[in-house]
Motif scaffolding. Structure first.
Motif, mmCIF file in Angstrom:
data_model
loop_
_atom_site.group_PDB
_atom_site.id
_atom_site.type_symbol
_atom_site.label_atom_id
_atom_site.label_comp_id
_atom_site.label_asym_id
_atom_site.label_seq_id
_atom_site.Cartn_x
_atom_site.Cartn_y
_atom_site.Cartn_z
ATOM 1 N N PRO A 90 2.971 2.964 4.272
ATOM 2 C CA PRO A 90 1.685 3.526 3.849
ATOM 3 C C PRO A 90 1.012 4.363 4.939
ATOM 4 O O PRO A 90 -0.124 4.797 4.782
ATOM 5 N N LYS A 104 -10.860 2.266 -1.596
ATOM 6 C CA LYS A 104 -10.286 3.600 -1.745
ATOM 7 C C LYS A 104 -11.223 4.623 -1.125
ATOM 8 O O LYS A 104 -12.434 4.596 -1.371
ATOM 9 N N PHE A 141 0.802 -1.212 0.000
ATOM 10 C CA PHE A 141 0.000 0.000 0.000
ATOM 11 C C PHE A 141 0.844 1.276 0.000
ATOM 12 O O PHE A 141 0.296 2.381 0.059
ATOM 13 N N ASN A 142 2.170 1.123 -0.056
ATOM 14 C CA ASN A 142 3.035 2.304 -0.096
ATOM 15 C C ASN A 142 2.715 3.160 -1.320
ATOM 16 O O ASN A 142 2.417 2.634 -2.396
ATOM 17 N N GLN A 143 2.800 4.483 -1.142
ATOM 18 C CA GLN A 143 2.558 5.405 -2.248
ATOM 19 C C GLN A 143 3.875 5.879 -2.834
ATOM 20 O O GLN A 143 4.731 6.422 -2.124
ATOM 21 N N PHE A 166 -5.139 3.798 6.249
ATOM 22 C CA PHE A 166 -3.844 4.230 5.734
ATOM 23 C C PHE A 166 -3.944 5.633 5.114
ATOM 24 O O PHE A 166 -4.812 5.881 4.271
ATOM 25 N N ARG A 209 -1.291 7.065 3.346
ATOM 26 C CA ARG A 209 -0.571 6.940 2.076
ATOM 27 C C ARG A 209 0.053 8.264 1.637
ATOM 28 O O ARG A 209 -0.208 8.764 0.540
ATOM 29 N N SER A 210 0.892 8.829 2.475
ATOM 30 C CA SER A 210 1.595 10.057 2.096
ATOM 31 C C SER A 210 2.928 9.701 1.440
ATOM 32 O O SER A 210 3.430 8.588 1.563
ATOM 33 N N GLU A 211 3.487 10.675 0.745
ATOM 34 C CA GLU A 211 4.793 10.523 0.113
ATOM 35 C C GLU A 211 5.565 11.818 0.281
ATOM 36 O O GLU A 211 5.121 12.876 -0.183
#
Length: 358
Positions: free
Chosen positions: A158, A203, A150-152, A174, A176-178
């Motif tokens: 995630p 989602k 689930f990593n972005q 989650f 899910r930031s980057e």
């Protein structure tokens, strides 16, 4: 209170009914027993755990890392020392003493804990791509569930920020930031409570979800959205409170930031259909909104101004506990009509977290 959800499995879109119930107490617990109220205080340098007695907040305290979260499960009090300490402690609520403390890897940043069974709990790690199951008796990890799928983008985690349990399902939220940016909406994942087997994902409608809760058999998710240039949140439709439709595998807005006045920093739900949202407008300006989820109406609760110090709803006594870190700072309780302050020692640190132990 029994609730029912429609949930799709990961292997097919066939729907099944799962009975949902509050897993915060076991069959041996008395759900009507008065809750012990704990409060965690923190400033920029230190943190302390205190408890509420007949005269108000205790004079005595236990010292913990300044960034800690407290959660009560089955008569136990868990202290999650977060980024900068990265460990989990169990406090014996009968003696108000630490029973054990275990370390996670640096930066793993525990963010939540929920009951797995009478002997184990699931622990969310915001700074690592995994959920771990931990034994209550000694804190040892008994199972690890990886969440790296689930990593972005280039992110290594995630950002799992909240867990919830209903029936035999574990719900994981989650962000899910980057690189500290929220480029995509949040994600809800469902797992088998017993073994962490992934069932399905949905989602979410908005970015940067902060918390979730069940009311009237429905799962509601609160989001803060992206920050503006002043590091506040705007009163727009990019954030708010959404409801998850498990049959359609989608989530849609119930009340957006236009009605709330900003994004949701903290969130508590009355199982009968009322949500309480700490609306983060800007630093120090965090009013409390009372939201009727069926009517989609919003009212501001007066007498508190900076409720960034946690919200916890006691669904047995019907009381909301509020942590205010503003000029009127302190621990408050709200019975639906009146806000009243709980007495505290002069040297008590500003409220940062609240937990109920029953």
């Amino acid at each position: 209170m029994k609730k029912f959800l429609m949930l799709a499995t990961a292997s097919s879109l066939a729907l099944y009914m799962t009975a949902c119930s509050d897993n915060s107490t076991s069959a041996d617990d008395d759900p009507l027993k008065p809750a012990s109220v704990y409060v965690f205080g923190a400033d920029s340098k230190s943190g302390e755990l205190r408890w509420v007695n007949e005269d108000g907040i205790s004079d005595k305290s236990l010292q913990f890392h300044k960034d800690s979260k407290i959660i009560g499960i089955d008569g136990n009090l868990f202290v999650l020392e977060r980024f900068g300490a990265d460990n989990l402690a169990l406090v014996d609520a009968s003696e108000n003493e630490v029973s054990w403390q275990v370390d996670f890897e640096d930066g793993e940043n525990p963010s939540d804990v929920v009951k797995a069974n009478k002997d184990e709990v699931w622990v969310a790690l915001e700074g690592a791509a995994k959920i771990v199951k931990v034994a209550v008796k000694d804190g040892k990890v008994t199972k690890t569930v990886k969440t790296n799928k689930f990593n972005q983008g280039e992110a290594t985690t995630p950002n799992l920020v909240d867990l919830d349990v209903s029936g035999d399902t574990l719900f994981a939220l989650f962000q899910r930031s980057e690189s500290y940016a929220f480029k995509v909406p949040g994600l809800l994942a469902m797992y088998k409570l017993s073994n962490g087997e992934l069932l399905d994902t949905i989602k979410l409608a908005k970015k940067n979800p902060t918390a979730m809760g069940f009311a009237d058999g429905k799962l509601y998710v609160a989001s803060q959205g992206e920050y503006n240039e002043a590091y506040g949140t705007d009163a727009d439709d990019a954030r708010g409170i959404e409801v998850v439709d498990f049959a359609k595998k989608k989530s849609s807005m119930v009340v957006d930031g236009k009605k709330l006045g900003g994004g949701v920093y903290a969130f508590a739900v009355d199982p009968d259909g009322v949500a309480y949202a700490a609306v983060y407008k800007t630093w120090g300006d965090v009013p409390l909104a009372k939201v009727n989820l069926s009517e989609k109406s919003v009212k501001t609760v007066s007498d508190v101004s900076d409720v960034s110090g946690s919200l916890v709803f006691d669904d047995v006594d019907g009381v909301l506990y509020i942590g205010d870190r503003g000029s009127k700072g302190g621990l408050y309780k709200y019975d639906g009509k009146k806000v009243s302050k709980i007495d505290a020692p002069k040297d008590a640190l500003p409220v940062y977290g609240i937990a109920l132990v029953r």
